[in-house]
Design an enzyme around this catalytic site. Structure first.
Site, PDB file in Angstrom:
ATOM      1  N   HIS A  57       0.882  -1.176   0.000  1.00  0.00           N
ATOM      2  CA  HIS A  57       0.000   0.000   0.000  1.00  0.00           C
ATOM      3  C   HIS A  57       0.915   1.220   0.000  1.00  0.00           C
ATOM      4  O   HIS A  57       1.572   1.525   0.992  1.00  0.00           O
ATOM      5  CB  HIS A  57      -0.886  -0.053   1.247  1.00  0.00           C
ATOM      6  CG  HIS A  57      -2.077   0.849   1.181  1.00  0.00           C
ATOM      7  ND1 HIS A  57      -3.098   0.661   0.285  1.00  0.00           N
ATOM      8  CD2 HIS A  57      -2.416   1.952   1.908  1.00  0.00           C
ATOM      9  CE1 HIS A  57      -4.027   1.600   0.461  1.00  0.00           C
ATOM     10  NE2 HIS A  57      -3.626   2.396   1.431  1.00  0.00           N
ATOM     11  N   LYS A 202     -10.181   6.478  -3.528  1.00  0.00           N
ATOM     12  CA  LYS A 202      -9.204   7.511  -3.183  1.00  0.00           C
ATOM     13  C   LYS A 202      -7.872   7.047  -3.744  1.00  0.00           C
ATOM     14  O   LYS A 202      -7.475   5.891  -3.532  1.00  0.00           O
ATOM     15  CB  LYS A 202      -9.180   7.639  -1.657  1.00  0.00           C
ATOM     16  CG  LYS A 202      -8.026   8.402  -1.075  1.00  0.00           C
ATOM     17  CD  LYS A 202      -8.386   8.869   0.324  1.00  0.00           C
ATOM     18  CE  LYS A 202      -7.255   8.657   1.307  1.00  0.00           C
ATOM     19  NZ  LYS A 202      -7.538   9.229   2.624  1.00  0.00           N
ATOM     20  N   LYS A 204      -3.818   7.388  -3.968  1.00  0.00           N
ATOM     21  CA  LYS A 204      -2.672   7.921  -3.238  1.00  0.00           C
ATOM     22  C   LYS A 204      -1.656   8.417  -4.246  1.00  0.00           C
ATOM     23  O   LYS A 204      -1.147   7.629  -5.063  1.00  0.00           O
ATOM     24  CB  LYS A 204      -2.046   6.807  -2.385  1.00  0.00           C
ATOM     25  CG  LYS A 204      -2.885   6.459  -1.181  1.00  0.00           C
ATOM     26  CD  LYS A 204      -2.859   7.595  -0.191  1.00  0.00           C
ATOM     27  CE  LYS A 204      -3.398   7.195   1.157  1.00  0.00           C
ATOM     28  NZ  LYS A 204      -3.461   8.328   2.068  1.00  0.00           N
ATOM     29  N   ASP A 233      -5.388  11.727  -2.524  1.00  0.00           N
ATOM     30  CA  ASP A 233      -4.747  12.109  -1.262  1.00  0.00           C
ATOM     31  C   ASP A 233      -3.259  12.285  -1.538  1.00  0.00           C
ATOM     32  O   ASP A 233      -2.575  11.339  -1.948  1.00  0.00           O
ATOM     33  CB  ASP A 233      -4.973  11.019  -0.204  1.00  0.00           C
ATOM     34  CG  ASP A 233      -4.480  11.449   1.169  1.00  0.00           C
ATOM     35  OD1 ASP A 233      -3.925  12.571   1.276  1.00  0.00           O
ATOM     36  OD2 ASP A 233      -4.648  10.673   2.141  1.00  0.00           O
ATOM     37  N   GLU A 259      -7.201  15.814  -1.047  1.00  0.00           N
ATOM     38  CA  GLU A 259      -6.884  15.696   0.381  1.00  0.00           C
ATOM     39  C   GLU A 259      -5.430  16.115   0.625  1.00  0.00           C
ATOM     40  O   GLU A 259      -4.518  15.638  -0.049  1.00  0.00           O
ATOM     41  CB  GLU A 259      -7.112  14.235   0.803  1.00  0.00           C
ATOM     42  CG  GLU A 259      -6.869  13.961   2.269  1.00  0.00           C
ATOM     43  CD  GLU A 259      -7.304  12.546   2.654  1.00  0.00           C
ATOM     44  OE1 GLU A 259      -8.088  11.915   1.904  1.00  0.00           O
ATOM     45  OE2 GLU A 259      -6.838  12.058   3.698  1.00  0.00           O
ATOM     46  N   ASP A 284      -6.377  16.781   6.297  1.00  0.00           N
ATOM     47  CA  ASP A 284      -6.171  15.524   7.027  1.00  0.00           C
ATOM     48  C   ASP A 284      -5.025  15.715   8.006  1.00  0.00           C
ATOM     49  O   ASP A 284      -5.249  16.001   9.191  1.00  0.00           O
ATOM     50  CB  ASP A 284      -5.921  14.376   6.038  1.00  0.00           C
ATOM     51  CG  ASP A 284      -5.700  13.044   6.762  1.00  0.00           C
ATOM     52  OD1 ASP A 284      -5.949  12.998   7.986  1.00  0.00           O
ATOM     53  OD2 ASP A 284      -5.270  12.069   6.139  1.00  0.00           O
ATOM     54  N   LYS A 308     -10.719  11.747  12.226  1.00  0.00           N
ATOM     55  CA  LYS A 308     -10.017  10.519  12.623  1.00  0.00           C
ATOM     56  C   LYS A 308      -9.980  10.459  14.147  1.00  0.00           C
ATOM     57  O   LYS A 308      -9.495  11.403  14.783  1.00  0.00           O
ATOM     58  CB  LYS A 308      -8.601  10.504  12.055  1.00  0.00           C
ATOM     59  CG  LYS A 308      -8.583  10.456  10.531  1.00  0.00           C
ATOM     60  CD  LYS A 308      -7.205  10.205   9.964  1.00  0.00           C
ATOM     61  CE  LYS A 308      -7.294  10.062   8.443  1.00  0.00           C
ATOM     62  NZ  LYS A 308      -5.981   9.874   7.810  1.00  0.00           N
ATOM     63  N   GLU A 362     -14.008   6.226   4.814  1.00  0.00           N
ATOM     64  CA  GLU A 362     -13.002   5.332   4.213  1.00  0.00           C
ATOM     65  C   GLU A 362     -12.639   4.244   5.234  1.00  0.00           C
ATOM     66  O   GLU A 362     -11.475   3.883   5.368  1.00  0.00           O
ATOM     67  CB  GLU A 362     -11.772   6.140   3.791  1.00  0.00           C
ATOM     68  CG  GLU A 362     -11.148   6.918   4.937  1.00  0.00           C
ATOM     69  CD  GLU A 362      -9.879   7.683   4.566  1.00  0.00           C
ATOM     70  OE1 GLU A 362      -9.571   7.816   3.379  1.00  0.00           O
ATOM     71  OE2 GLU A 362      -9.200   8.150   5.500  1.00  0.00           O
TER      72      GLU A 362
HETATM   73  C1  MUC Z   1      -4.504   8.990   5.010  1.00  0.00           C
HETATM   74  O1  MUC Z   1      -3.611   9.804   4.859  1.00  0.00           O
HETATM   75  O2  MUC Z   1      -5.619   9.355   4.737  1.00  0.00           O
HETATM   76  C2  MUC Z   1      -6.300   6.523   4.827  1.00  0.00           C
HETATM   77  C3  MUC Z   1      -6.558   5.705   3.774  1.00  0.00           C
HETATM   78  C4  MUC Z   1      -5.330   5.284   3.264  1.00  0.00           C
HETATM   79  O3  MUC Z   1      -5.138   4.553   2.316  1.00  0.00           O
HETATM   80  O4  MUC Z   1      -4.350   5.839   3.972  1.00  0.00           O
HETATM   81  C5  MUC Z   1      -4.896   6.481   5.088  1.00  0.00           C
HETATM   82  C6  MUC Z   1      -4.172   7.647   5.578  1.00  0.00           C
HETATM   83 MG    MG Z   2      -4.980  11.387   4.180  1.00  0.00          MG
END
Ligand code: MUC
Ligand code: MG
Length: 410
Positions: A57, A202, A204, A233, A259, A284, A308, A362
């Site tokens: 991941h 979402k 990354k 994000d 994000e 975040d 969170k 999420e």
């Molecule tokens: C984050 O930064 O949001 C939340 C979902 C994911 O894949 O990583 C987290 C952390």
């Molecule tokens: Mg995040």
């Protein structure tokens, strides 16, 4: 004239007056004849558990091959046990606490403050911690979750009801595409749509070169079209100049939410970006405590907040951030630190109580792991996480799996 009054409950002005929460309501005598509070906290155990992920991941700051949970077992004199979880991402790569520091700090500093105190009075227990311990919101969140689980079991009520009552029973859940490969991510998204598990994705980004990241996102959005909401994000990876350009490209290519594009330290930059970005900006990492949320709202630095429990200090604490957002007209999103089942359900119980949750959640952490330590894993069906009305967090530990997966197993 001296107007000094002596309370009717107090025999002498020298004797400190008892605070209401110090009243010993349900007492019993222990074997040595000493009076004990039946809901007194007797022990707190912290256990580190390492669980592999289903695939790497990839985040801007760290690539996860496994997730490490800190499990908290809080036992009270009435035999009730509360479970909590404190989980972060990538050791110290994401936040100020690591699994090891969380365990050490709970064992060494939190536990002595709580032992013997009333586990049924969550306000008093958390105030006691707050008075002596700065920050450490991840550890506080694990403890607060365990107290809520225990008290819910004691009263026969789900945690959502202790938090004022749920207004929904299920939460739509986003999935994060983070394999690092465009074709793999599209295939993974198609599979999730077919399974009716997720229709919010979402992505990354931020670890790679900006234009390549933008091309990756646009290709995924094109492949999924209107069948899914696509968000990104950046995990603070861009500087402001890059973010200004990239947010415009993302917004004009159908991306719904951006994000944390820049550093949490550049709050003025977040304000400027939020004013010009065609897609909403979500905070975040900018939120490390409830007070951060207040300052972001006051300054107009984001139009959506990721909620969170770990970053606010627990399921009760995160609702304070939600209240600030609601008062300021900021949208809400139920975030995750990729917790296992316990932390995910602790978050879910809080999110079930929210008036509006426009950006959904999420809470997919357990689905990223190949193993769990619960008898019944959380229930995902029809794009939602369904939360039972069983007492407390509504879960129980699989002791054999825990014994096998704990880091310190013999
Ligand atoms: C984050 O930064 O949001 C939340 C979902 C994911 O894949 O990583 C987290 C952390
Ligand atoms: Mg995040």
């Amino acid at each position: 004239m001296n107007t000094f009054k002596v309370s009717s409950q107090t025999n002498s002005i020298l004797e400190p007056r008892k605070k209401p929460y110090e009243n010993r309501r349900h007492n019993f005598k222990n074997l040595m004849g000493m009076e004990m509070l039946s809901s007194a906290i007797e022990s707190i155990e912290t256990i580190i558990v390492d669980l592999p992920t289903i695939r790497p991941h990839k985040l801007a700051m760290h690539t996860m091959q496994h997730q490490t949970l800190v499990l908290i077992r809080l036992r009270c004199a009435d035999g009730i046990e509360g479970l909590g979880e404190a989980t972060t991402i990538g050791g110290l790569a994401y936040g100020n606490e690591s699994p090891d520091s969380i365990k050490t700090n709970i064992d060494r500093f939190f536990t002595p403050l709580l032992l013997g105190h009333d586990g049924a009075n969550i306000n008093a227990a958390m105030q006691r911690l707050e008075r002596s311990i700065r920050g450490n919101t991840f550890a506080k969140s694990g403890i607060e979750s365990a107290l809520l689980d225990a008290h819910g079991k004691r009263l026969g009520l789900p945690v959502s009801e202790l938090l004022g009552g749920r207004v929904r029973d299920a939460l739509p859940v986003a999935w994060t595409l983070a394999s690092g490969d465009t074709a793999k991510d599209i295939a993974e998204a198609e599979k999730m749509l077919d399974l009716r598990r997720h229709r919010i994705f979402k992505l990354k980004i931020g670890a790679g070169e900006v234009d390549r990241d933008l091309a990756h996102v646009i290709a995924i959005k094109k492949a999924l079209g209107d069948r899914a909401s696509v968000r990104v994000d950046v995990n603070q990876a861009w500087d402001e100049a890059v973010a200004v350009r990239a947010c415009r490209v993302l917004g004009s290519n159908g991306i719904d939410l951006i994000e944390q594009p820049i550093s949490r330290n550049n709050r003025a930059g977040m304000v400027r970006l939020n004013a010009i970005s065609p897609a909403p900006i979500m905070a975040d990492e900018s939120i490390e405590c409830v007070e951060d949320a207040f300052n972001l709202a006051r300054e107009g630095a984001a139009s959506v907040f990721a909620l969170k429990i770990a970053k606010n200090g627990g399921p009760r604490a995160v609702l304070r951030t939600a209240a600030i957002a609601e008062a300021a007209g900021i949208g809400l999103y139920g975030g995750t630190m990729l917790e296992g089942g316990i932390g995910t359900l602790a978050s879910a119980h809080a999110f079930l109580t929210l008036n509006t949750l426009s950006w959904d959640t999420e809470l997919f952490g357990p689905l990223l792991l190949t193993e769990d330590i619960l008898v019944e894993p959380p229930l995902y069906r029809d794009f939602q996480l369904h939360v039972s009305r069983a007492p407390g967090l509504g879960l129980s530990l699989d002791e054999d799996r825990l014994a096998f997966l704990r880091r310190d197993k013999a």
